[in-house]
Write an enzyme that holds these catalytic residues in place. Structure first.
Site, PDB file in Angstrom:
ATOM      1  N   CYS A  28      36.473  28.525   0.787  1.00 27.88           N
ATOM      2  CA  CYS A  28      36.529  27.202   1.414  1.00 27.88           C
ATOM      3  C   CYS A  28      35.295  26.388   1.027  1.00 27.88           C
ATOM      4  O   CYS A  28      34.171  26.779   1.342  1.00 27.88           O
ATOM      5  CB  CYS A  28      36.611  27.341   2.930  1.00 27.88           C
ATOM      6  SG  CYS A  28      36.525  25.761   3.798  1.00 27.88           S
ATOM      7  N   LYS A  55      45.285  33.356  11.586  1.00 25.81           N
ATOM      8  CA  LYS A  55      44.034  33.298  12.343  1.00 25.81           C
ATOM      9  C   LYS A  55      44.067  34.182  13.584  1.00 25.81           C
ATOM     10  O   LYS A  55      45.070  34.225  14.292  1.00 25.81           O
ATOM     11  CB  LYS A  55      43.755  31.856  12.756  1.00 25.81           C
ATOM     12  CG  LYS A  55      43.625  30.904  11.585  1.00 25.81           C
ATOM     13  CD  LYS A  55      43.763  29.468  12.044  1.00 25.81           C
ATOM     14  CE  LYS A  55      43.956  28.551  10.835  1.00 25.81           C
ATOM     15  NZ  LYS A  55      44.356  27.199  11.237  1.00 25.81           N
ATOM     16  N   VAL A  68      37.619  26.466   9.533  1.00 25.42           N
ATOM     17  CA  VAL A  68      36.258  26.863   9.201  1.00 25.42           C
ATOM     18  C   VAL A  68      35.625  25.690   8.459  1.00 25.42           C
ATOM     19  O   VAL A  68      36.345  24.892   7.847  1.00 25.42           O
ATOM     20  CB  VAL A  68      36.230  28.148   8.332  1.00 25.42           C
ATOM     21  CG1 VAL A  68      36.776  29.315   9.107  1.00 25.42           C
ATOM     22  CG2 VAL A  68      36.970  27.975   7.008  1.00 25.42           C
ATOM     23  N   GLU A  81      32.876  21.684  12.179  1.00 23.42           N
ATOM     24  CA  GLU A  81      32.882  20.580  11.215  1.00 23.42           C
ATOM     25  C   GLU A  81      31.610  20.662  10.354  1.00 23.42           C
ATOM     26  O   GLU A  81      30.496  20.655  10.851  1.00 23.42           O
ATOM     27  CB  GLU A  81      33.000  19.204  11.871  1.00 23.42           C
ATOM     28  CG  GLU A  81      34.287  18.992  12.655  1.00 23.42           C
ATOM     29  CD  GLU A  81      35.536  19.060  11.760  1.00 23.42           C
ATOM     30  OE1 GLU A  81      35.460  18.703  10.568  1.00 23.42           O
ATOM     31  OE2 GLU A  81      36.592  19.481  12.274  1.00 23.42           O
ATOM     32  N   SER A  82      31.811  20.727   9.050  1.00 24.89           N
ATOM     33  CA  SER A  82      30.723  21.062   8.120  1.00 24.89           C
ATOM     34  C   SER A  82      29.545  20.085   8.171  1.00 24.89           C
ATOM     35  O   SER A  82      28.384  20.509   8.175  1.00 24.89           O
ATOM     36  CB  SER A  82      31.259  21.162   6.690  1.00 24.89           C
ATOM     37  OG  SER A  82      31.791  19.922   6.246  1.00 24.89           O
TER      38      SER A  82
END
Length: 238
Positions: A28, A55, A68, A81-82
């Site tokens: 990812c 999941k 993720v 949230e990245s």
């Protein structure tokens, strides 16, 4: 890092004392953003990989969206949230600051991250459908080529990679794999992006990037397994 991805029926391993936990998926790009920040700042952490197609029920207690990345702290608070995680980590752990000190430059860098999100979306759409024009991808990359030229630095962050570098890197890492997956579709003129090519070469030598870097052939294997409807998350598991 290359541990088996956990799915339904699994249990969440205990959180080691004194460490953050990163919930990730090895292929990812959004999760890789957080890996890069953690490794650049040398923040102690452990990693639990999540099988996104199956999941675990317990994961939704950490991230109700089921995506993720997410991080969990010793207090059992979770953040997801990245970009939000990246900002939190940069503020919480002051060593090796990644954001520019100047508020205006920080804002401009964040705008560029938003521009890059259009490129990443266009790439996925183009590879999936092949009906859209390739021009928006090239035009988007032109903006970053121009920006590097204007900054006259090796990295967007200056002499060393900064937040902008790490937030866009995961998709640049995958470009060579797209050429494997769709060589007839994904053709980038070599002479058009000289600065980005130099930047890409320098980024591959960065210590944080080396930790998570995956060879194009493995990225391509994952993409092909995903497109076939049977994503092989554990290609790298030995």
């Amino acid at each position: 890092m290359n541990g088996k991805h956990l799915g339904k029926g699994s249990t969440n391993p205990p959180l080691p004392k004194g460490k953050l936990r990163l919930y990730s998926m090895r292929f990812c790009p959004y999760a890789q953003r957080v890996h890069l920040v953690l490794d650049a700042k040398k923040i102690p952490h452990d990693i639990v990989n999540i099988k996104l197609s199956d999941k675990p029920d317990w994961y939704f207690q950490r991230n109700p969206l089921g995506k993720v990345p997410a991080i969990e702290t010793e207090s059992e608070d979770a953040i997801y949230e990245s970009l939000i995680i990246a900002d939190y980590l940069d503020e919480k752990y002051p060593q090796r600051p990644l954001h520019p000190k100047d508020p205006m430059q920080k804002a401009k860098d964040r705008i560029l991250v938003e521009h890059f999100s259009k490129i990443s979306t266009s790439i996925y759409t183009y590879l999936r459908d092949g009906d859209d024009s390739f021009d928006p991808i090239l035009t988007g990359l032109d903006l970053f080529e121009k920006e590097l030229t204007l900054r006259a630095t090796q990295f967007f962050g200056g002499d060393v990679p900064g937040m902008l570098d790490y937030m866009i890197w995961p998709w640049i890492e995958r470009i060579d794999s797209y050429k494997i997956v769709a060589p007839e579709k994904f053709v980038i003129p070599k002479d058009r992006y000289k600065k980005l090519s130099e930047w890409k070469k320098a980024m591959k030598e960065d210590e944080a990037v080396k930790v998570t870097y995956i060879e194009p052939e493995f990225h391509a294997q994952f993409v092909n397994s995903f497109k076939a409807g049977n994503a092989n998350y554990d290609i790298l598991v030995k």
